[in-house]
Write a protein that holds these residues in place. Structure first.
Motif, PDB file in Angstrom:
ATOM      1  N   THR A  39       0.908  -1.189   0.081  1.00 36.22           N
ATOM      2  CA  THR A  39      -0.036   0.089  -0.110  1.00 36.22           C
ATOM      3  C   THR A  39       1.057   1.384  -0.031  1.00 36.22           C
ATOM      4  O   THR A  39       2.011   1.139   0.337  1.00 36.22           O
ATOM      5  CB  THR A  39      -1.141  -0.112   1.220  1.00 36.22           C
ATOM      6  N   ASN A  40       0.416   2.203  -0.444  1.00 36.65           N
ATOM      7  CA  ASN A  40       1.070   3.605  -0.197  1.00 36.65           C
ATOM      8  C   ASN A  40       1.065   4.387   1.087  1.00 36.65           C
ATOM      9  O   ASN A  40      -0.236   3.865   1.616  1.00 36.65           O
ATOM     10  CB  ASN A  40       0.785   4.436  -1.457  1.00 36.65           C
ATOM     11  N   ARG A  66      -0.409   7.229   1.768  1.00 33.44           N
ATOM     12  CA  ARG A  66      -1.852   7.750   1.476  1.00 33.44           C
ATOM     13  C   ARG A  66      -2.731   6.995   2.021  1.00 33.44           C
ATOM     14  O   ARG A  66      -3.677   7.247   3.006  1.00 33.44           O
ATOM     15  CB  ARG A  66      -1.995   8.425   0.375  1.00 33.44           C
ATOM     16  N   ASP A  67      -2.780   5.910   1.399  1.00 35.19           N
ATOM     17  CA  ASP A  67      -3.857   4.757   1.721  1.00 35.19           C
ATOM     18  C   ASP A  67      -3.631   4.159   3.185  1.00 35.19           C
ATOM     19  O   ASP A  67      -4.806   3.918   3.850  1.00 35.19           O
ATOM     20  CB  ASP A  67      -3.770   3.576   0.634  1.00 35.19           C
ATOM     21  N   ARG A  69      -4.975   6.925   5.705  1.00 36.19           N
ATOM     22  CA  ARG A  69      -6.229   7.445   5.465  1.00 36.19           C
ATOM     23  C   ARG A  69      -7.341   6.970   6.163  1.00 36.19           C
ATOM     24  O   ARG A  69      -7.546   5.666   6.274  1.00 36.19           O
ATOM     25  CB  ARG A  69      -6.648   7.196   3.795  1.00 36.19           C
TER      26      ARG A  69
END
Length: 122
Positions: free
Chosen positions: A13-14, A16-17, A20
């Motif tokens: 995953t990045n 941001r994700d 979030r």
């Protein structure tokens, strides 16, 4: 006794994700944050080196979270030092940026002088 079956899910995953709509808890059994200035500097330089070399992805390391898939609350089982250091780095950016600096990349260039152009062009 009705227990919900547990499962393990691994995925890339990045950042941001990952961040979030999530809240992270460091459980009491985890050791305290032990990274010192040298560890944090190495972490930042590794990220900078990855950006300078043109890498489009950077492997932050494994972060193991425990929680209900439908919940926004997660317990950090492994990766606490990296996750905490990442949060500190993001807080430094947040505290040093204003709208004009974001627009023109001044703070990014100050922290990562050789990467701004590559980052904007992508």
């Amino acid at each position: 006794m009705n227990e919900t079956p547990s499962f393990i899910e691994a995925k890339e995953t990045n950042i941001r994700d990952l961040l979030r709509n999530r809240f992270f808890e460091i459980p009491i059994y985890q050791r305290p944050l032990s990274w010192n200035q040298d560890n944090f500097q190495d972490f930042v330089e590794d990220i900078k080196d990855a950006l300078d070399s043109g890498e489009t992805n950077y492997f932050l390391g494994t972060i193991l979270l425990k929680g209900d898939k439908n919940s926004i609350f997660y317990e950090v089982v492994d990766g606490q030092q990296r996750l905490t250091s990442l949060m500190v780095l993001l807080a430094v950016f947040r505290d040093n940026l204003n709208d004009q600096q974001i627009k023109y990349g001044k703070t990014w260039r100050r922290f990562f002088p050789n990467t701004y152009t590559k980052w904007v062009e992508q």
